[in-house]
Design a protein around this motif. Structure first.
Motif, PDB file in Angstrom:
ATOM      1  N   GLU A  10       0.849  -1.194   0.000  1.00  0.00           N
ATOM      2  CA  GLU A  10       0.000   0.000   0.000  1.00  0.00           C
ATOM      3  C   GLU A  10       0.877   1.234   0.000  1.00  0.00           C
ATOM      4  OE1 GLU A  10      -2.570   2.651  -0.055  1.00  0.00           O
ATOM      5  OE2 GLU A  10      -3.706   0.855   0.505  1.00  0.00           O
ATOM      6  N   ASP A  11       0.632   2.167  -0.936  1.00  0.00           N
ATOM      7  CA  ASP A  11       1.463   3.373  -1.013  1.00  0.00           C
ATOM      8  C   ASP A  11       1.000   4.471  -0.065  1.00  0.00           C
ATOM      9  OD1 ASP A  11      -0.781   3.497  -2.866  1.00  0.00           O
ATOM     10  OD2 ASP A  11       0.037   5.412  -3.530  1.00  0.00           O
ATOM     11  N   ASP A  35       5.302   0.351  -2.300  1.00  0.00           N
ATOM     12  CA  ASP A  35       5.029   0.338  -3.734  1.00  0.00           C
ATOM     13  C   ASP A  35       5.083  -1.097  -4.248  1.00  0.00           C
ATOM     14  OD1 ASP A  35       7.739  -0.301  -4.934  1.00  0.00           O
ATOM     15  OD2 ASP A  35       8.265   1.587  -3.968  1.00  0.00           O
ATOM     16  N   ASP A  54      -2.955  -3.265  -2.582  1.00  0.00           N
ATOM     17  CA  ASP A  54      -3.612  -2.077  -3.107  1.00  0.00           C
ATOM     18  C   ASP A  54      -3.524  -2.127  -4.625  1.00  0.00           C
ATOM     19  OD1 ASP A  54      -4.821   0.476  -3.190  1.00  0.00           O
ATOM     20  OD2 ASP A  54      -2.861   1.448  -3.259  1.00  0.00           O
ATOM     21  N   VAL A  55      -4.597  -1.803  -5.309  1.00  0.00           N
ATOM     22  CA  VAL A  55      -4.609  -1.874  -6.765  1.00  0.00           C
ATOM     23  C   VAL A  55      -3.845  -0.712  -7.383  1.00  0.00           C
ATOM     24  CG1 VAL A  55      -6.116  -1.815  -8.800  1.00  0.00           C
ATOM     25  CG2 VAL A  55      -6.715  -3.248  -6.842  1.00  0.00           C
ATOM     26  N   GLN A  56      -3.988   0.493  -6.813  1.00  0.00           N
ATOM     27  CA  GLN A  56      -3.351   1.696  -7.356  1.00  0.00           C
ATOM     28  C   GLN A  56      -2.063   1.996  -6.591  1.00  0.00           C
ATOM     29  OE1 GLN A  56      -4.740   3.358  -9.987  1.00  0.00           O
ATOM     30  NE2 GLN A  56      -6.398   1.871 -10.012  1.00  0.00           N
ATOM     31  N   SER A  61       1.718  -1.467 -10.614  1.00  0.00           N
ATOM     32  CA  SER A  61       0.344  -1.478 -10.093  1.00  0.00           C
ATOM     33  C   SER A  61       0.070  -2.784  -9.346  1.00  0.00           C
ATOM     34  CB  SER A  61      -0.661  -1.332 -11.232  1.00  0.00           C
ATOM     35  OG  SER A  61      -0.789  -2.554 -11.948  1.00  0.00           O
ATOM     36  N   THR A  84      -9.025  -1.585  -3.245  1.00  0.00           N
ATOM     37  CA  THR A  84      -8.938  -0.340  -4.001  1.00  0.00           C
ATOM     38  C   THR A  84      -9.923   0.708  -3.489  1.00  0.00           C
ATOM     39  OG1 THR A  84      -8.944   0.639  -6.210  1.00  0.00           O
ATOM     40  CG2 THR A  84     -10.587  -1.048  -5.786  1.00  0.00           C
ATOM     41  N   PHE A  86     -10.752   3.134  -5.674  1.00  0.00           N
ATOM     42  CA  PHE A  86     -11.363   3.579  -6.919  1.00  0.00           C
ATOM     43  C   PHE A  86     -12.210   2.458  -7.493  1.00  0.00           C
ATOM     44  CE2 PHE A  86      -7.317   5.851  -6.505  1.00  0.00           C
ATOM     45  CZ  PHE A  86      -7.818   7.143  -6.398  1.00  0.00           C
ATOM     46  N   ASP A  91     -14.012  -3.671 -11.757  1.00  0.00           N
ATOM     47  CA  ASP A  91     -12.700  -3.754 -11.094  1.00  0.00           C
ATOM     48  C   ASP A  91     -12.504  -5.085 -10.391  1.00  0.00           C
ATOM     49  OD1 ASP A  91     -11.867  -1.324 -11.971  1.00  0.00           O
ATOM     50  OD2 ASP A  91     -11.839  -0.355 -10.003  1.00  0.00           O
TER      51      ASP A  91
END
Length: 124
Positions: A10-11, A35, A54-56, A61, A84, A86, A91
């Motif tokens: 997770e960023d 990342d 985390d997707v983003q 990714s 995610t 988003f 998704d």
């Protein structure tokens, strides 16, 4: 203490803290990557029992990281929960096509996340 390890990729530092605080009340060992690139390297080194993805994320990714981990025999069978903020229509299917075992949209309740983790990785 358990020998079950969760890798949280997770960023967002705030989101990492939420999961860290939640899991501090469990017997799981938590490791973190900010990342996708670092997360893949950490997964190959540590071989966690479950990955929260985390997707983003920057660099790589979450979907690409999932595909790469699935392609490696050392990490191919590790359960991956894609997360995610988003959440768009489709998704969940993209995450599953990449190899995720489950999909969770933010915001989620701590109880919901913990229940999903325990589904794949029961505490001992």
């Amino acid at each position: 203490m358990t020998d079950k390890t969760i890798l949280h990729m997770e960023d967002n530092a705030s989101n990492r803290k939420i999961v860290r605080d939640l899991l501090s009340r469990t017997s799981y060992r938590l490791i973190e990557a900010a990342d996708g690139e670092l997360g893949i390297a950490l997964a190959l080194k540590e071989l966690p029992d479950l990955i929260l993805m985390d997707v983003q994320m920057p660099k790589v990714s979450g979907l690409e990281a999932t595909r790469r981990l699935r392609a490696d025999p050392k990490t191919g069978d590790i359960p991956i929960i894609a997360v995610t903020s988003f959440a768009l229509s489709g998704d969940d299917q993209k995450a599953k096509k990449a190899g995720a075992n489950a999909y969770l949209a933010k915001p989620y309740s701590p109880r919901e996340l913990l229940g999903l983790i325990r589904k794949f990785l029961p505490e001992t």
